[in-house]
Design a protein around this motif. Structure first.
Motif, mmCIF file in Angstrom:
data_model
loop_
_atom_site.group_PDB
_atom_site.id
_atom_site.type_symbol
_atom_site.label_atom_id
_atom_site.label_comp_id
_atom_site.label_asym_id
_atom_site.label_seq_id
_atom_site.Cartn_x
_atom_site.Cartn_y
_atom_site.Cartn_z
ATOM 1 N N GLU A 88 2.248 -0.604 -2.659
ATOM 2 C CA GLU A 88 2.949 0.534 -2.088
ATOM 3 C C GLU A 88 2.494 0.878 -0.680
ATOM 4 O O GLU A 88 3.064 1.746 -0.035
ATOM 5 N N HIS A 89 1.477 0.210 -0.193
ATOM 6 C CA HIS A 89 0.963 0.545 1.128
ATOM 7 C C HIS A 89 1.598 -0.331 2.202
ATOM 8 O O HIS A 89 1.544 -1.551 2.137
ATOM 9 N N ASN A 90 2.191 0.318 3.171
ATOM 10 C CA ASN A 90 2.702 -0.386 4.345
ATOM 11 C C ASN A 90 1.922 0.159 5.534
ATOM 12 O O ASN A 90 2.366 1.064 6.229
ATOM 13 N N ARG A 91 0.738 -0.392 5.761
ATOM 14 C CA ARG A 91 -0.210 0.246 6.652
ATOM 15 C C ARG A 91 -0.338 -0.487 7.982
ATOM 16 O O ARG A 91 0.034 -1.639 8.114
ATOM 17 N N ASP A 92 -0.876 0.230 8.940
ATOM 18 C CA ASP A 92 -1.060 -0.297 10.286
ATOM 19 C C ASP A 92 -2.107 -1.412 10.251
ATOM 20 O O ASP A 92 -3.298 -1.157 10.076
ATOM 21 N N LYS A 93 -1.649 -2.643 10.444
ATOM 22 C CA LYS A 93 -2.550 -3.794 10.344
ATOM 23 C C LYS A 93 -3.596 -3.799 11.453
ATOM 24 O O LYS A 93 -4.727 -4.239 11.253
ATOM 25 N N SER A 94 -3.213 -3.328 12.635
ATOM 26 C CA SER A 94 -4.165 -3.343 13.748
ATOM 27 C C SER A 94 -5.344 -2.414 13.467
ATOM 28 O O SER A 94 -6.492 -2.734 13.793
ATOM 29 N N ARG A 95 -5.071 -1.271 12.849
ATOM 30 C CA ARG A 95 -6.154 -0.342 12.517
ATOM 31 C C ARG A 95 -7.052 -0.916 11.424
ATOM 32 O O ARG A 95 -8.275 -0.769 11.470
ATOM 33 N N LEU A 150 -14.787 4.911 9.863
ATOM 34 C CA LEU A 150 -14.327 5.810 8.805
ATOM 35 C C LEU A 150 -12.999 6.467 9.174
ATOM 36 O O LEU A 150 -12.089 6.570 8.349
ATOM 37 N N PHE A 151 -12.875 6.895 10.422
ATOM 38 C CA PHE A 151 -11.635 7.545 10.850
ATOM 39 C C PHE A 151 -10.458 6.565 10.849
ATOM 40 O O PHE A 151 -9.325 6.949 10.537
ATOM 41 N N LEU A 152 -10.718 5.315 11.207
ATOM 42 C CA LEU A 152 -9.647 4.317 11.232
ATOM 43 C C LEU A 152 -9.030 4.123 9.854
ATOM 44 O O LEU A 152 -7.804 4.101 9.707
ATOM 45 N N VAL A 153 -9.890 3.979 8.858
ATOM 46 C CA VAL A 153 -9.346 3.743 7.516
ATOM 47 C C VAL A 153 -8.713 5.011 6.956
ATOM 48 O O VAL A 153 -7.716 4.949 6.229
#
Length: 202
Positions: A88-95, A150-153
């Motif tokens: 279900e996760h479509n997340r920012d790959k660069s981050r 930590l902030f990135l994730v």
């Protein structure tokens, strides 16, 4: 194994990784660094020894050993998870990539700290100042890198993102505040001998 079961397992691994790393760096690493920076200067436990060493040093070493152990546990968890992505996760790959790169730098720094600690020279060695600066620099780099990691994730989470960002922001602010307060106390403590000497001269 069904897709739903696989996804649930991956989510649990991610949560376990995040929980362990939060303990490693928000709880253990920050506390251990504060003991190293201010324990001796503020004379924490100066009249007592623990296993032949100052209490502040034993606290510093023990807490940071816990930080390294929990960091390695977190690494093992994420390696077990591998590159599998939750459905279900479509997340920012660069981050996520930046998070991984910083994470491996942090793990490498933590292991380097352990190696330096095991083979450090004696307090009276002419090379001791070199060890002190390298040890301090690597520790600061690892801790500073842990903050954006930590902030990135947290920024790519779909669940509990706001709550975690608030917690991380409060933690970062707390670190800044406590360092400022302790630096002021440290400065005042360093002034005290000079003040006493001036009074004695008068």
């Amino acid at each position: 194994m069904s897709t739903s079961n696989t996804n649930a397992t991956l989510v649990k691994l991610e949560q376990a990784h995040g929980t362990v790393m939060i303990f490693a760096w928000i709880v253990f690493a920050s506390t251990g660094i504060l003991f190293a920076r201010y324990g001796r200067l503020l004379r924490f436990g100066e009249k007592s020894k623990l296993f032949g060493a100052d209490i502040w040093f034993q606290m510093h070493r023990s807490i940071l050993i816990l930080a390294v152990i929990t960091t390695l546990i977190g690494l093992v968890i994420v390696l077990v998870k591998g590159d599998n992505e939750t459905v279900e996760h479509n997340r920012d790959k660069s981050r996520l990539t930046a998070h991984r790169v910083l994470g491996f730098i942090i793990v490498g720094s933590a292991l380097l700290q352990v190696g330096m600690g095991l083979f450090r020279c004696g307090p009276q060695s002419p090379s001791r100042f070199i060890f002190n600066w390298i040890h301090r620099s690597v520790g600061i780099i690892a801790f500073v890198f842990s903050i954006p990691t930590l902030f990135l994730v947290a920024s790519v989470l779909q669940n509990n993102q706001t709550g975690l960002m608030i917690i991380l922001s409060l933690w970062a602010a707390w670190i800044v505040i406590i360092v400022i307060v302790l630096e002021i106390i440290k400065f005042r403590c360093q002034l005290m001998p000079s003040t006493i000497e001036i009074k004695n001269e008068n």
